[in-house]
Design an enzyme around this catalytic site. Structure first.
Site, PDB file in Angstrom:
ATOM      1  N   GLU A 220      17.310  27.952 -24.791  1.00 17.84           N
ATOM      2  CA  GLU A 220      16.988  28.375 -23.548  1.00 17.84           C
ATOM      3  C   GLU A 220      16.392  27.466 -22.671  1.00 17.84           C
ATOM      4  O   GLU A 220      15.652  26.518 -23.242  1.00 17.84           O
ATOM      5  CB  GLU A 220      16.211  29.707 -23.918  1.00 17.84           C
TER       6      GLU A 220
ATOM      7  N   CYS B 264       8.689  31.116 -24.633  1.00 19.81           N
ATOM      8  CA  CYS B 264       8.725  30.475 -25.716  1.00 19.81           C
ATOM      9  C   CYS B 264       9.491  30.711 -27.005  1.00 19.81           C
ATOM     10  O   CYS B 264       9.171  31.424 -28.016  1.00 19.81           O
ATOM     11  CB  CYS B 264       7.088  30.264 -26.323  1.00 19.81           C
TER      12      CYS B 264
HETATM   13  N1  SAH Z   1       6.545  20.883 -29.235  1.00 19.18           N
HETATM   14  C1  SAH Z   1       5.989  20.628 -27.843  1.00 19.18           C
HETATM   15  C2  SAH Z   1       6.841  21.285 -26.661  1.00 19.18           C
HETATM   16  C3  SAH Z   1       7.355  22.706 -26.841  1.00 19.18           C
HETATM   17  S1  SAH Z   1       5.912  24.080 -26.865  1.00 19.18           S
HETATM   18  C4  SAH Z   1       4.740  21.008 -27.815  1.00 19.18           C
HETATM   19  O1  SAH Z   1       4.074  21.320 -28.771  1.00 19.18           O
HETATM   20  O2  SAH Z   1       3.968  20.502 -26.947  1.00 19.18           O
HETATM   21  C5  SAH Z   1       5.356  24.187 -25.342  1.00 19.18           C
HETATM   22  C6  SAH Z   1       4.118  24.746 -25.548  1.00 19.18           C
HETATM   23  O3  SAH Z   1       3.953  26.052 -25.298  1.00 19.18           O
HETATM   24  C7  SAH Z   1       3.062  24.159 -26.349  1.00 19.18           C
HETATM   25  O4  SAH Z   1       1.926  23.876 -26.045  1.00 19.18           O
HETATM   26  C8  SAH Z   1       2.884  25.357 -27.399  1.00 19.18           C
HETATM   27  O5  SAH Z   1       1.904  25.145 -28.226  1.00 19.18           O
HETATM   28  C9  SAH Z   1       2.908  26.594 -26.594  1.00 19.18           C
HETATM   29  N2  SAH Z   1       3.456  27.862 -27.130  1.00 19.18           N
HETATM   30  C10 SAH Z   1       4.155  28.042 -28.274  1.00 19.18           C
HETATM   31  N3  SAH Z   1       4.383  29.492 -28.231  1.00 19.18           N
HETATM   32  C11 SAH Z   1       3.433  29.923 -27.250  1.00 19.18           C
HETATM   33  C12 SAH Z   1       3.300  31.190 -27.091  1.00 19.18           C
HETATM   34  N4  SAH Z   1       3.763  32.494 -27.641  1.00 19.18           N
HETATM   35  N5  SAH Z   1       2.461  31.706 -26.058  1.00 19.18           N
HETATM   36  C13 SAH Z   1       1.966  30.560 -25.092  1.00 19.18           C
HETATM   37  N6  SAH Z   1       2.211  29.227 -25.402  1.00 19.18           N
HETATM   38  C14 SAH Z   1       2.997  29.077 -26.438  1.00 19.18           C
END
Ligand code: SAH
Length: 338
Positions: A89, A330
């Protein structure tokens, strides 16, 4: 067969040279693909018969497909289907400064962060460069507008798919590619130290964001298993070295999980470890999902955390929310479609 959109300009120029052709034909090919948006080789009218025959023989221009779009007032969420049936996505957000897209870099993710929906689905494979480029091309076509900013913060860990992600950035950044300025591109990583070092050595102006989410090893080990391999102290040293080398400010992402990492003492500890660093902290209100037990911090707790960081002169913002009510958050769309 390679997809032509896997190729950076230098790769394309090398290829042309091996055909005994001139490098400038690389520019012509990029113009067809990324400016005229012409995806039928037969219509590349200025590249010559030899190049055309080789392109047709050596490359495909297959596209990923949009299979679902969810629309909110300032946000659209796209579900794509890849050639092998896998799905990823991307999210389009309308800011005052223009459109930005959050792209995925892998099918699933192996980082298993405790709070993250994407990580519940183990990585099936890396995305190819063209599968990232096409997320942007298809969204631009869908909304008939130009994307001004790209963040690599969708499903996947970009530094676990380093080469393809770097090539993707080269293509979207190239003046004859999508011409998105380096400072308008952000890569977000959970902290894969060797790759952050490799990225530092590129000395690019591309923004780096680090998902920190905890101010000490104990809490970070619990939330982000990657911390057991690349711990907080080494990560902070690596970020300091990156800032010194590139002179760029780093974004620190900190997702606000109720009663888990949002206590006053966490804010104090975070301020202490970031003191003196050229960073800004982005507090992310957690998007709750049905499958995971964490809760979002209340507005009051987020404000309190924010104020403690401010008091210690740490640059801090609270992330504006776009997708919450259309499951833009996410990995949720893909997760539901399985
Ligand atoms: N793997 C990379 C990029 C993808 S996640 C990373 O870890 O940075 C992008 C961001 O969204 C990351 O900071 C992650 O921790 C956050 N994230 C993941 N699930 C989330 C959620 N349910 N609510 C808010 N932020 C979330």
């Amino acid at each position: 067969m390679k997809n032509l959109m896997d190729y950076t300009m230098p790769m394309l120029e090398d290829y042309l040279v091996t055909l005994g052709e001139k490098k400038f034909k690389g520019t012509q090919i990029y113009e067809w693909l990324y400016q005229k948006r012409e995806y039928n080789f037969a219509n590349f009218s200025n590249v010559g018969k030899n190049v055309l025959a080789h392109l047709q023989n050596d490359f495909s221009l297959d596209f990923i497909k949009i299979v679902k779009v969810l629309e909110g007032p300032l946000v659209k969420k796209f579900l794509f289907q890849l050639a092998d049936g896998e799905k990823v996505e991307a999210v389009l957000m309308q800011h005052d400064y223009g459109l930005s897209v959050c792209v995925s870099s892998q099918v699933g993710c192996n980082m298993t962060c405790a709070f993250c929906e994407s990580g519940r689905l183990k990585k099936k494979r890396d995305l190819a460069t063209y599968e990232m480029v096409q997320q942007i091309l298809l969204i631009e076509e869908y909304v008939q507008a130009r994307i001004a900013r790209v963040v690599i913060m969708g499903i996947g860990e970009p530094f676990d798919n380093y080469d393809n992600v770097i090539n993707f950035v080269k293509i979207i950044n190239h003046p004859k590619g999508l011409a998105i300025g380096s400072r308008h591109i952000t890569i977000s990583t959970c902290g894969i130290i060797p790759k952050i070092k490799e990225f530092s050595d590129l000395d690019w102006q591309v923004n780096l964001a680090i998902s920190l989410h905890a101010p000490n090893n104990e809490l970070r080990n619990y939330l982000m298993p990657v911390n057991k391999v690349y711990n907080l102290d080494s990560l902070l040293d690596t970020i300091k070295a990156y800032i010194k080398k590139t002179n760029r400010r780093v974004t620190i992402e900190y997702v606000m999980l109720n009663m888990v990492n949002d206590k006053e003492e966490d804010a104090e500890e975070l301020a202490r470890i970031l003191q003196g660093m050229n960073v800004y902290v982005n507090l992310i209100p957690y998007n709750e999902t049905a499958n995971i037990g964490f809760k979002r911090s209340s507005k009051e707790r987020i404000d309190k955390f924010f104020n403690i960081l401010k008091k210690h002169k740490i640059n801090v913002t609270i992330r504006k929310e776009f997708g919450g009510n259309i499951k833009a958050a996410c990995g949720q769309l893909r997760s539901e479609s399985d």
